[in-house]
Design a protein around this motif. Structure first.
Motif, PDB file in Angstrom:
ATOM      1  N   GLU A  31       0.830  -1.212   0.000  1.00 24.88           N
ATOM      2  CA  GLU A  31       0.000   0.000   0.000  1.00 24.88           C
ATOM      3  C   GLU A  31       0.862   1.259   0.000  1.00 24.88           C
ATOM      4  O   GLU A  31       0.530   2.238  -0.674  1.00 24.88           O
ATOM      5  N   HIS A  90       2.175   1.741  -3.588  1.00 22.82           N
ATOM      6  CA  HIS A  90       1.151   2.297  -4.476  1.00 22.82           C
ATOM      7  C   HIS A  90       0.882   3.769  -4.152  1.00 22.82           C
ATOM      8  O   HIS A  90       0.691   4.582  -5.060  1.00 22.82           O
ATOM      9  N   HIS A 117       3.685   6.025  -5.536  1.00 25.69           N
ATOM     10  CA  HIS A 117       3.662   6.272  -6.980  1.00 25.69           C
ATOM     11  C   HIS A 117       2.532   7.186  -7.421  1.00 25.69           C
ATOM     12  O   HIS A 117       2.670   7.911  -8.405  1.00 25.69           O
ATOM     13  N   LYS A 155      -6.391   5.489  -1.643  1.00 20.87           N
ATOM     14  CA  LYS A 155      -5.188   4.761  -1.229  1.00 20.87           C
ATOM     15  C   LYS A 155      -4.759   5.162   0.180  1.00 20.87           C
ATOM     16  O   LYS A 155      -4.343   4.316   0.973  1.00 20.87           O
TER      17      LYS A 155
END
Length: 172
Positions: free
Chosen positions: A120, A123, A126, A132
């Motif tokens: 997590e 992600h 990025h 998220k």
């Protein structure tokens, strides 16, 4: 035998158990959906799903979904459905263990939820989105909560052992 003494553990574990049950049954439904695509045109089914959900098929994720469905063979669908069944069984077993306050389920839940945190973070690193961030924060809070339960259980077991050794509690 119940391990917990306070209602705060009882309701918290029940909430996490319900979440695990929900994940398990959702993935089970997805796996059964994959099985229903065997010997059928999976790409056509994916295009229909995208239309029903009012997604733009030209956007990245709907396009990837449709493309993946177009490349799906019956063997691949069987594999993914089997993987979904295995994952669902693990989540449902974890939910069951948490519901009945089993120590193994608490350990398993803390470890398995903790394993997702690096992914997590990757992600989120990025591409930062609110979703998220919320998923990461929720998962971190669940891991912290489960670790607190494990530590509390350990303290209770140590205290009970000391009482037995000092003779404060008669052994039956």
């Amino acid at each position: 035998m119940k391990q917990k003494t306070g209602l705060h553990h009882y309701f918290g574990l029940r909430a996490v158990a319900i979440f695990e049950f929900a994940k398990g049954f959702l993935v089970l439904a997805a796996g059964l959906g994959l099985l229903s695509l065997i010997h059928r045109d999976a790409q056509e089914a994916a295009e229909k799903i995208v239309r029903v959900l009012h997604f733009n098929p030209a956007n990245h994720y709907p396009h990837v979904f449709i493309q993946a469905a177009g490349n799906a063979s019956d063997a691949r669908l069987w594999f993914y459905a089997s993987a979904a069944l295995a994952y669902a069984m693990i989540r449902i077993a974890e939910g069951y263990g948490l519901w009945y306050e089993k120590r193994w389920a608490e350990w398993f839940a803390a470890i398995s939820a903790g394993l997702y945190i690096p992914v997590e973070l990757y992600h989120l690193w990025h591409r930062v989105t609110w979703l998220k961030a919320v998923v990461l924060i929720s998962n971190v809070l669940i891991v912290i909560y489960l670790v607190m339960i494990l530590l509390d259980n350990h303290r209770q077991r140590v205290a009970a052992t000391r009482k037995i050794k000092t003779g404060s509690i008669p052994i039956a």
